[in-house]
Design a protein around this motif. Structure first.
Motif, PDB file in Angstrom:
ATOM      1  N   ASN A   7       0.859  -1.179   0.000  1.00  0.00           N
ATOM      2  CA  ASN A   7       0.000   0.000   0.000  1.00  0.00           C
ATOM      3  C   ASN A   7       0.898   1.231   0.000  1.00  0.00           C
ATOM      4  N   GLN A  48      -1.526  -0.618  -3.896  1.00  0.00           N
ATOM      5  CA  GLN A  48      -2.789  -0.008  -3.533  1.00  0.00           C
ATOM      6  C   GLN A  48      -2.591   1.488  -3.276  1.00  0.00           C
ATOM      7  N   VAL A  82      -6.226   0.218  -7.190  1.00  0.00           N
ATOM      8  CA  VAL A  82      -5.194  -0.802  -7.105  1.00  0.00           C
ATOM      9  C   VAL A  82      -4.519  -0.963  -8.462  1.00  0.00           C
ATOM     10  N   HIS A 140      -8.054  -4.035  -2.470  1.00  0.00           N
ATOM     11  CA  HIS A 140      -7.949  -3.155  -1.312  1.00  0.00           C
ATOM     12  C   HIS A 140      -9.345  -3.088  -0.696  1.00  0.00           C
TER      13      HIS A 140
END
Length: 322
Positions: A7, A48, A82, A140
């Motif tokens: 992320n 993400q 994403v 995500h």
């Protein structure tokens, strides 16, 4: 090869409502992210919180070298989505936010409004590695961070907190169910014959009910005797690699001072038996047991608090495949 997920935490170009306020802060963020990607040296990385395709292009230019990228066309209301970056060409197999046909919309707030699909699209791609085709889904899921009407992050009372916690859980469970349906498509009937991975920020930990939805038939977890005993469930199972991560490093985020593993790599039967190691953070510091070496801040309830901070509030999670 190294396969992972990360992320990137609000990767936007500067000047917008969610990105860094100025160019200097943006360049510092790109430099910090690029240093991790360079140290990790992934072959395939699910990502993400990509706010703008151009920002991801800026990051890959900062990293340098040849990269292929694919992004979902279904961002959420904040514009984050994403994607996948890879050293080998990518073929997009699916880009969807749809719930499975039999799953009804779920309540989303006190007004009675419903959610009829995932807040952020799921992206599925295929790439060809030296070991053959690899199919990857990136997701995500709905955050555990609660928001309330009027852009509030604090409830008026405990009844409102409980209701909105339930609404978030409804949505995350529905999204996990939809992601499992996509995984079934990628497994195509037999994960014993196909390399399939599901990557992403699942916004909950290994034993959470929403995470468990993704695994398929129980009874064959890593580290148990059942793992070494083949059965018919192997065709449909996905294995969370968390047990392979050294215990002292089994976290990818620090929330209000508490370590949590909310980013996950799940693999098919054919893939899980070729894993040689797993970890968090960069390969160079994996297994040292040092929180500081992960360079993770402790985050709180205000998602805007780190707007101008470099790097990410998550650590990458990765596996090596022999």
């Amino acid at each position: 090869m190294l396969l992972g997920t990360w992320n990137l935490e609000n990767l936007y170009r500067p000047g917008g409502p969610s990105g860094p306020k100025d160019k200097a802060a943006y360049e510092a963020k790109l430099a910090a992210l690029a240093a991790v990607v360079t140290a990790l040296d992934p072959d395939v990385l699910g990502v993400q919180e990509v706010g703008e395709p151009e920002a991801l292009a800026d990051l890959l230019e900062t990293v340098g070298g040849t990269w292929h990228a694919a992004l979902s066309a279904h961002p959420d209301d904040r514009g984050i989505r994403v994607g996948v970056i890879s050293r080998t060409p990518l073929e997009v197999l699916a880009d969807t936010r749809a719930y499975p046909a039999r799953l009804r919309p779920v309540q989303a707030d006190d007004s009675g409004a419903t959610s009829d699909g995932s807040g952020r699209g799921f992206l599925a791609v295929q790439t060809v590695t030296p070991a053959g085709p690899l199919r990857v889904a990136v997701a995500h899921l709905k955050s555990k961070l609660l928001s309330y009407p009027g852009d509030r992050f604090f409830p008026r009372d405990e009844g409102e907190r409980a209701r909105y916690g339930a609404y978030a859980l409804y949505r995350r469970a529905a999204e996990a169910t939809a992601l499992r349906a996509l995984a079934d498509d990628l497994l195509a009937g037999d994960g014993r014959e196909r390399d399939v991975a599901v990557l992403g920020d699942l916004n909950d930990e290994v034993q959470a009910a929403t995470t468990q939805i993704l695994l398929g038939p129980p009874g064959s977890e890593l580290g148990t005797r059942g793992f070494e005993t083949p059965d018919q469930g192997d065709a449909a199972r996905l294995w969370d690699v968390a047990p392979l991560i050294p215990a002292e490093r089994r976290y990818s985020r620090i929330n209000s001072g508490r370590r949590e593993l909310i980013d996950h790599v799940l693999t098919s039967h054919r893939l899980v038996h070729r894993l040689t190691s797993a970890g968090t953070g960069t390969d160079a510091d994996a297994g040292t047991g040092s929180r500081e070496e992960l360079r993770l801040p402790s985050v709180g309830l205000d998602p805007a608090a780190r707007r101008n901070e470099p790097g990410s509030d998550h650590a990458p999670v990765w596996v090596r495949i022999g």
